[in-house]
Design a protein around this motif. Structure first.
Motif, PDB file in Angstrom:
ATOM      1  N   ASP A 111       0.809  -1.219   0.000  1.00 41.95           N
ATOM      2  CA  ASP A 111       0.000   0.000   0.000  1.00 41.95           C
ATOM      3  C   ASP A 111       0.843   1.270   0.000  1.00 41.95           C
ATOM      4  OD1 ASP A 111      -2.395  -1.423   0.036  1.00 41.95           O
ATOM      5  OD2 ASP A 111      -2.306  -1.620   2.211  1.00 41.95           O
ATOM      6  N   ARG A 112       2.112   1.163  -0.381  1.00 44.99           N
ATOM      7  CA  ARG A 112       2.953   2.358  -0.460  1.00 44.99           C
ATOM      8  C   ARG A 112       3.470   2.518  -1.884  1.00 44.99           C
ATOM      9  NH1 ARG A 112       6.591   1.730   5.067  1.00 44.99           N
ATOM     10  NH2 ARG A 112       5.067   2.609   6.511  1.00 44.99           N
ATOM     11  N   LEU A 113       3.422   3.761  -2.340  1.00 46.46           N
ATOM     12  CA  LEU A 113       3.947   4.054  -3.661  1.00 46.46           C
ATOM     13  C   LEU A 113       5.463   3.995  -3.618  1.00 46.46           C
ATOM     14  CD1 LEU A 113       3.096   5.071  -6.533  1.00 46.46           C
ATOM     15  CD2 LEU A 113       3.605   7.365  -5.693  1.00 46.46           C
ATOM     16  N   ILE A 114       6.067   3.182  -4.460  1.00 45.57           N
ATOM     17  CA  ILE A 114       7.511   3.049  -4.449  1.00 45.57           C
ATOM     18  C   ILE A 114       8.051   3.163  -5.867  1.00 45.57           C
ATOM     19  CG2 ILE A 114       7.469   1.564  -2.424  1.00 45.57           C
ATOM     20  CD1 ILE A 114       8.102  -0.792  -4.291  1.00 45.57           C
ATOM     21  N   SER A 115       9.324   3.454  -5.947  1.00 40.37           N
ATOM     22  CA  SER A 115       9.977   3.460  -7.247  1.00 40.37           C
ATOM     23  C   SER A 115      10.496   2.058  -7.543  1.00 40.37           C
ATOM     24  CB  SER A 115      11.144   4.448  -7.241  1.00 40.37           C
ATOM     25  OG  SER A 115      12.086   4.088  -6.251  1.00 40.37           O
TER      26      SER A 115
ATOM     27  N   LEU B 287      14.931  13.848 -20.332  1.00 42.09           N
ATOM     28  CA  LEU B 287      13.882  13.478 -19.381  1.00 42.09           C
ATOM     29  C   LEU B 287      13.535  14.687 -18.525  1.00 42.09           C
ATOM     30  CD1 LEU B 287      15.115  10.061 -17.924  1.00 42.09           C
ATOM     31  CD2 LEU B 287      13.727  10.434 -19.952  1.00 42.09           C
ATOM     32  N   ILE B 288      12.239  14.868 -18.254  1.00 40.84           N
ATOM     33  CA  ILE B 288      11.784  15.911 -17.336  1.00 40.84           C
ATOM     34  C   ILE B 288      10.838  15.264 -16.334  1.00 40.84           C
ATOM     35  CG2 ILE B 288      10.573  18.100 -17.092  1.00 40.84           C
ATOM     36  CD1 ILE B 288      11.323  18.794 -19.917  1.00 40.84           C
ATOM     37  N   GLY B 289      11.073  15.488 -15.083  1.00 40.78           N
ATOM     38  CA  GLY B 289      10.190  14.898 -14.063  1.00 40.78           C
ATOM     39  C   GLY B 289      10.673  15.280 -12.679  1.00 40.78           C
ATOM     40  N   GLY B 290       9.931  14.816 -11.854  1.00 44.00           N
ATOM     41  CA  GLY B 290       8.653  14.146 -11.828  1.00 44.00           C
ATOM     42  C   GLY B 290       8.430  13.809 -10.357  1.00 44.00           C
ATOM     43  N   THR B 291       8.836  12.610  -9.908  1.00 46.21           N
ATOM     44  CA  THR B 291       8.617  12.168  -8.534  1.00 46.21           C
ATOM     45  C   THR B 291       9.849  11.421  -8.034  1.00 46.21           C
ATOM     46  OG1 THR B 291       6.245  11.920  -8.950  1.00 46.21           O
ATOM     47  CG2 THR B 291       7.131  10.818  -7.018  1.00 46.21           C
ATOM     48  N   LYS B 292      10.256  11.715  -6.821  1.00 44.78           N
ATOM     49  CA  LYS B 292      11.304  10.954  -6.146  1.00 44.78           C
ATOM     50  C   LYS B 292      10.691  10.217  -4.962  1.00 44.78           C
ATOM     51  CE  LYS B 292      15.607  13.410  -7.161  1.00 44.78           C
ATOM     52  NZ  LYS B 292      16.763  14.136  -6.581  1.00 44.78           N
ATOM     53  N   TYR B 293      11.400   9.215  -4.514  1.00 44.60           N
ATOM     54  CA  TYR B 293      10.922   8.406  -3.396  1.00 44.60           C
ATOM     55  C   TYR B 293      11.947   8.428  -2.277  1.00 44.60           C
ATOM     56  CZ  TYR B 293       9.329   4.334  -0.740  1.00 44.60           C
ATOM     57  OH  TYR B 293       8.894   3.503   0.263  1.00 44.60           O
ATOM     58  N   ASN B 294      11.499   8.821  -1.080  1.00 41.82           N
ATOM     59  CA  ASN B 294      12.360   8.866   0.096  1.00 41.82           C
ATOM     60  C   ASN B 294      12.337   7.507   0.782  1.00 41.82           C
ATOM     61  OD1 ASN B 294      13.285   9.247   2.854  1.00 41.82           O
ATOM     62  ND2 ASN B 294      13.184  11.452   2.451  1.00 41.82           N
ATOM     63  N   GLN B 295      13.472   6.804   0.746  1.00 43.63           N
ATOM     64  CA  GLN B 295      13.529   5.457   1.307  1.00 43.63           C
ATOM     65  C   GLN B 295      13.330   5.452   2.817  1.00 43.63           C
ATOM     66  OE1 GLN B 295      13.704   2.751  -0.437  1.00 43.63           O
ATOM     67  NE2 GLN B 295      14.213   3.545  -2.455  1.00 43.63           N
ATOM     68  N   ASN B 296      13.663   6.571   3.479  1.00 47.43           N
ATOM     69  CA  ASN B 296      13.549   6.610   4.937  1.00 47.43           C
ATOM     70  C   ASN B 296      12.114   6.837   5.400  1.00 47.43           C
ATOM     71  OD1 ASN B 296      16.385   6.308   5.361  1.00 47.43           O
ATOM     72  ND2 ASN B 296      16.656   8.467   4.831  1.00 47.43           N
ATOM     73  N   SER B 297      11.433   7.799   4.765  1.00 47.23           N
ATOM     74  CA  SER B 297      10.068   8.129   5.186  1.00 47.23           C
ATOM     75  C   SER B 297       9.016   7.376   4.394  1.00 47.23           C
ATOM     76  CB  SER B 297       9.818   9.632   5.023  1.00 47.23           C
ATOM     77  OG  SER B 297       9.909  10.003   3.658  1.00 47.23           O
ATOM     78  N   HIS B 298       9.454   6.633   3.344  1.00 45.10           N
ATOM     79  CA  HIS B 298       8.526   5.921   2.462  1.00 45.10           C
ATOM     80  C   HIS B 298       7.495   6.885   1.856  1.00 45.10           C
ATOM     81  CE1 HIS B 298      10.209   2.125   3.777  1.00 45.10           C
ATOM     82  NE2 HIS B 298      10.012   2.474   5.029  1.00 45.10           N
ATOM     83  N   ALA B 299       7.944   8.071   1.517  1.00 47.63           N
ATOM     84  CA  ALA B 299       7.057   9.069   0.933  1.00 47.63           C
ATOM     85  C   ALA B 299       7.611   9.524  -0.411  1.00 47.63           C
ATOM     86  CB  ALA B 299       6.908  10.265   1.870  1.00 47.63           C
ATOM     87  N   ALA B 300       6.702   9.755  -1.358  1.00 47.20           N
ATOM     88  CA  ALA B 300       7.085  10.304  -2.653  1.00 47.20           C
ATOM     89  C   ALA B 300       6.925  11.820  -2.605  1.00 47.20           C
ATOM     90  CB  ALA B 300       6.211   9.708  -3.749  1.00 47.20           C
ATOM     91  N   TYR B 301       7.789  12.536  -3.307  1.00 49.14           N
ATOM     92  CA  TYR B 301       7.684  13.996  -3.346  1.00 49.14           C
ATOM     93  C   TYR B 301       8.044  14.484  -4.746  1.00 49.14           C
ATOM     94  CZ  TYR B 301      12.805  13.913  -2.679  1.00 49.14           C
ATOM     95  OH  TYR B 301      14.152  13.679  -2.807  1.00 49.14           O
ATOM     96  N   PRO B 302       7.443  15.607  -5.180  1.00 53.91           N
ATOM     97  CA  PRO B 302       7.649  16.071  -6.546  1.00 53.91           C
ATOM     98  C   PRO B 302       8.955  16.843  -6.713  1.00 53.91           C
ATOM     99  CG  PRO B 302       6.159  17.554  -5.429  1.00 53.91           C
ATOM    100  CD  PRO B 302       6.469  16.439  -4.452  1.00 53.91           C
ATOM    101  N   VAL B 303       9.518  16.724  -7.910  1.00 52.07           N
ATOM    102  CA  VAL B 303      10.683  17.518  -8.300  1.00 52.07           C
ATOM    103  C   VAL B 303      10.435  17.981  -9.739  1.00 52.07           C
ATOM    104  CG1 VAL B 303      12.303  16.275  -6.815  1.00 52.07           C
ATOM    105  CG2 VAL B 303      11.939  15.505  -9.161  1.00 52.07           C
ATOM    106  N   LEU B 304      11.335  18.808 -10.254  1.00 50.55           N
ATOM    107  CA  LEU B 304      11.305  19.128 -11.676  1.00 50.55           C
ATOM    108  C   LEU B 304      12.753  19.162 -12.168  1.00 50.55           C
ATOM    109  CD1 LEU B 304       9.080  19.640 -13.791  1.00 50.55           C
ATOM    110  CD2 LEU B 304       9.788  22.018 -13.769  1.00 50.55           C
TER     111      LEU B 304
END
Length: 437
Positions: free
Chosen positions: A367-371, A412-429
């Motif tokens: 149930d967690r969004l991951i890369s 490539l332009i994007g997009g989303t990164k994934y924080n392995q510690n907090s298990h949270a995705a956050y946007p970048v550009l």
């Protein structure tokens, strides 16, 4: 100065074939204008464990995901909307349109609020702020934008907009600009002024050689049943006639009863390619072939326009199928064909030979969004098999990536990164170049 990573590719085993190694380069393209980090940027750098986190400026879009992007020539990319952070760290939706000149590494605000989240009503003379809209561009200098969704996951737009690059002006062409409007399918392959796909987001899209816009599937929401709706219909829009034509597939959402299945299941966020005027589509999130389970897909399809039908080229029609990596030794043989496995929101592009490429993507675990692994995958259309190329130090951006270019020279332009510690995705550009040397 650009950060450059150079490596020799590892040999990749494809079915019973070994692909020769090549030398390739990943280049991170930094913002054109550098400045001391703001207090809010320092706060987010600490929060995300990302020392390069950048909140944008008046001359650079702020970090966001779910934006829509187009390329009108090799040097010009356009970006609209999305969801993310403003320069001041505010969270929200955007309705700004930016132009990016590749050779100059220069962003210019063309229209809209410019990094300021806005909550405009759907009705207006410009598209309301949104994310996950579908975009096309046509040879006559027009950008097209359809649908998309609000900050919540339940309000989807039904409108089709056109942006004239010469006049620098938006025009609403079809739709009511209202939420969760039902589609009107009419009779398949028959033109009708009443036919319209209705509200939806994250549809698959192509532009054919005649400048027609094609749309497959996508997601909407049904307030009566409190359920997400996924579609498996194929639509064609002819700009000259201003008409939608329902071309193929079912008019029912979440269709569970189409057996035997001879077309892709209902889905959203699939990868797409146009290769020699043939539509290709891979994966996304949707129903399995039996219509009994919703999950991430790994099937590769192409559309045979002569027969008005889909053909399964490779992969399983079940959900949650892992990548098959084969062996990485030049002397080893893989017992089964390789496949990238289940994913959505990956970057996709073609090369000059018409082969299909993809990079990165996302799936869900517990149930967690991951890369997922940042490998570079290639599908050779003529031979019908996948290969992968492993390049150390690839971009860490995963989902909500767009790619422009051909073959092994891509931006490539994007997009989303994934924080392995907090298990949270956050946007970048971030902007990255993939170059063959």
């Amino acid at each position: 100065m650009q950060n450059k990573f150079i490596t020799l590719l590892l040999p990749a085993v494809i079915g019973f074939h070994v692909i020769a190694a090549q030398q390739m380069v990943w280049e991170l393209v930094p913002p054109r204008e550098t400045k001391e980090p703001t207090e809010k940027e320092k706060e987010y750098r600490s929060l995300f464990k990302d020392e390069k986190y950048y909140l944008g400026s008046g001359s650079h879009p702020s970090p966001r995901s779910g934006f829509t992007a187009w390329q009108t020539d090799p040097n010009t990319i356009w970006l609209f909307g999305g969801m993310g952070y403003s320069e001041n760290g505010e969270w929200g939706l955007f309705s700004d349109l930016w132009q990016y000149l590749v050779n100059e590494n220069k962003w210019t605000l063309v229209d809209g609020s410019g990094n300021k989240p806005v909550m405009a009503s759907p009705q207006g003379t410009k598209p309301a702020p949104r994310r996950k809209a579908t975009g096309w561009n046509t040879p006559d200098g027009k950008l097209w934008l359809m649908g998309g969704m609000q900050l919540n996951d339940t309000d989807h737009f039904d409108d089709l907009w056109e942006f004239d690059l010469g006049q620098r002006e938006w025009s609403r062409i079809r739709g009511k600009s209202e939420f969760n409007q039902p589609g009107v399918w009419g009779e398949q392959k028959k033109e009708s002024l009443e036919s319209i796909p209705g509200s939806r987001s994250s549809g698959a899209r192509w532009t054919d050689h005649d400048g027609n816009l094609w749309l497959y599937g996508g997601q909407s929401y049904n307030y009566r049943t409190s359920e997400d709706e996924l579609y498996e219909d194929l639509w064609k829009y002819e700009p000259g006639k201003s008409r939608w034509v329902w071309s193929n597939g079912s008019s029912s959402a979440n269709d569970h009863n189409r057996l035997p299945r001879v077309s892709p299941s209902a889905r959203k966020a699939a990868l797409t390619w146009m290769s020699n005027n043939v539509f290709w589509m891979y994966g996304g999130m949707g129903l399995d072939s039996l219509g009994t389970q919703t999950g991430y897909l790994s099937d590769l399809w192409f559309f045979d326009s002569a027969k008005n039908g889909w053909v399964l080229a490779q992969g399983s029609t079940k959900t949650g199928q892992n990548a098959l990596m084969g062996a990485e030794s030049g002397n080893a043989r893989s017992p089964v064909p390789l496949t990238p496995g289940f994913r959505q929101n990956s970057a996709s592009w073609t090369d000059k030979e018409g082969n299909l490429w993809l990079f990165g993507g996302q799936n869900v675990f517990s149930d967690r969004l991951i890369s997922i692994e940042n490998l570079l995958w290639k599908f050779e259309v003529e031979k019908r098999f996948w290969s992968f190329r492993q390049i150390p130090d690839p971009p860490e951006i995963t989902g909500d990536i767009v790619a422009f270019g051909t073959g092994e020279n891509v931006i490539l332009i994007g997009g989303t990164k994934y924080n392995q510690n907090s298990h949270a995705a956050y946007p970048v550009l971030e902007i990255w170049r993939l170059v063959t040397e």
